[in-house]
Scaffold this active site. Structure first.
Site, PDB file in Angstrom:
ATOM      1  N   TYR A 104      89.910  -4.407 -93.457  1.00  0.00           N
ATOM      2  CA  TYR A 104      90.957  -5.048 -94.265  1.00  0.00           C
ATOM      3  C   TYR A 104      90.530  -6.415 -94.793  1.00  0.00           C
ATOM      4  O   TYR A 104      91.201  -6.989 -95.648  1.00  0.00           O
ATOM      5  CB  TYR A 104      92.251  -5.220 -93.460  1.00  0.00           C
ATOM      6  CG  TYR A 104      92.826  -3.980 -92.843  1.00  0.00           C
ATOM      7  CD1 TYR A 104      92.411  -2.708 -93.217  1.00  0.00           C
ATOM      8  CD2 TYR A 104      93.793  -4.085 -91.845  1.00  0.00           C
ATOM      9  CE1 TYR A 104      92.954  -1.573 -92.622  1.00  0.00           C
ATOM     10  CE2 TYR A 104      94.339  -2.961 -91.242  1.00  0.00           C
ATOM     11  CZ  TYR A 104      93.905  -1.715 -91.628  1.00  0.00           C
ATOM     12  OH  TYR A 104      94.439  -0.603 -91.021  1.00  0.00           O
ATOM     13  N   LYS A 119      89.685  -3.150 -85.518  1.00  0.00           N
ATOM     14  CA  LYS A 119      89.036  -1.828 -85.509  1.00  0.00           C
ATOM     15  C   LYS A 119      87.559  -1.927 -85.874  1.00  0.00           C
ATOM     16  O   LYS A 119      87.169  -2.773 -86.684  1.00  0.00           O
ATOM     17  CB  LYS A 119      89.750  -0.896 -86.499  1.00  0.00           C
ATOM     18  CG  LYS A 119      91.265  -0.815 -86.265  1.00  0.00           C
ATOM     19  CD  LYS A 119      91.974  -0.023 -87.333  1.00  0.00           C
ATOM     20  CE  LYS A 119      93.476  -0.132 -87.166  1.00  0.00           C
ATOM     21  NZ  LYS A 119      94.035  -1.362 -87.754  1.00  0.00           N
TER      22      LYS A 119
END
Length: 286
Positions: free
Chosen positions: A54, A79
């Site tokens: 992101y 992540k």
């Protein structure tokens, strides 16, 4: 039983607690991430879901640091990206996420998707287990793993690799129910997180949602978040609009009936995001 709230939690296989609603920042531009995350924490969210992919991990952590809320009270997820699947690359990704956040530990780290070879995926899991044992990560899990991928991972864990799957994160909503994955995870007491629980606002005019919104005097978004909660999931609604950040959290003063929940059993499979779970060509579409 105490009434549910934004600070209510579920216990994971790791023994740690995870708040039952998270604030998602997928596709949130880095330049606004800190502002909206601060707003979410001010509203009462205590669970922030980010990812290396992101490109806003640093902004999330800055918001957490500036919020005035003790770090121990906020649950932070990130992540391992698809490009870092593999033992050495995952080890480096874990260290990079720790550095970017400036935190001593990460509450939850997931393998973002089942990329690479079987050996690569197993290597990523080994890196997570080692980081967990070292106290760098408290809980670990996977995202977007099919049942076949989950079976493969479970066999690796049982072969001596160790670790437990604490969380499985998936696109889940009434038009992408993933019943087979849900069944697999629930049998093993894995907490199920639902990303894109609002279907990226693409289903808000569905008659079934409109009818339920009128019945309960709530918005269609609130109906979807409540559906996710009552299914036992941890929804991760996202927004960059203050009023909607507040609205998405106001889901604890009503309850859907079983009939309401059944009416949202659409039988439709229409994910709105990438689909590593079912689409064999997903990696080529990134």
């Amino acid at each position: 039983m105490a009434p549910l709230s934004l600070e209510s939690t579920k216990k994971m296989n790791s023994g740690y607690e995870i708040p039952i609603v998270g604030f998602g920042v997928y596709q949130t531009p880095p330049e606004v991430t800190e502002k909206v995350t601060l707003k979410a924490i001010e509203v009462g969210y205590r669970h922030i879901d980010s990812a290396k992919y992101y490109r806003n991990e640093g902004e999330c952590s800055e918001a957490i640091k500036k919020s005035g809320v003790d770090r121990s009270k906020i649950f932070y997820t990130t992540k391992i990206p698809v490009t870092a699947v593999g033992y050495e690359k995952s080890k480096a990704a874990i260290e990079a996420s720790l550095k970017d956040s400036g935190f001593d530990y990460i509450d939850l780290m997931l393998i973002h998707a089942p990329g690479g070879t079987k050996e690569d995926r197993e290597g990523s899991w080994r890196a997570l287990v080692e980081a967990q044992k070292a106290g760098k990560i408290r809980s670990i899990g996977v995202s977007n793993y099919s049942v076949k991928n989950l079976d493969e991972l479970e066999a690796y864990i049982n072969s001596g690799a160790g670790g437990k799957i604490d969380v499985g994160q998936y696109e889940i909503h009434p038009w992408c129910a993933r019943d087979n994955v849900v069944e697999w995870l629930k049998k093993r007491n894995v907490v199920i997180e639902a990303y894109s629980p609002l279907v990226q606002a693409k289903r808000m005019n569905e008659p079934v949602l409109q009818n339920l919104a009128k019945k309960h005097n709530k918005t269609t978004a609130q109906i979807l978040v409540r559906w996710s909660l009552q299914k036992g999931y941890v929804p991760l609604p996202k927004s960059v609009t203050d009023s909607r950040i507040i609205e998405n959290a106001q889901v604890f003063d009503f309850e859907l009936s079983q009939e309401d929940i059944d009416s949202l059993n659409t039988g439709v499979y229409a994910p709105v995001c990438w689909d590593p779970v079912e689409d064999p060509e997903w990696l080529s579409k990134l």
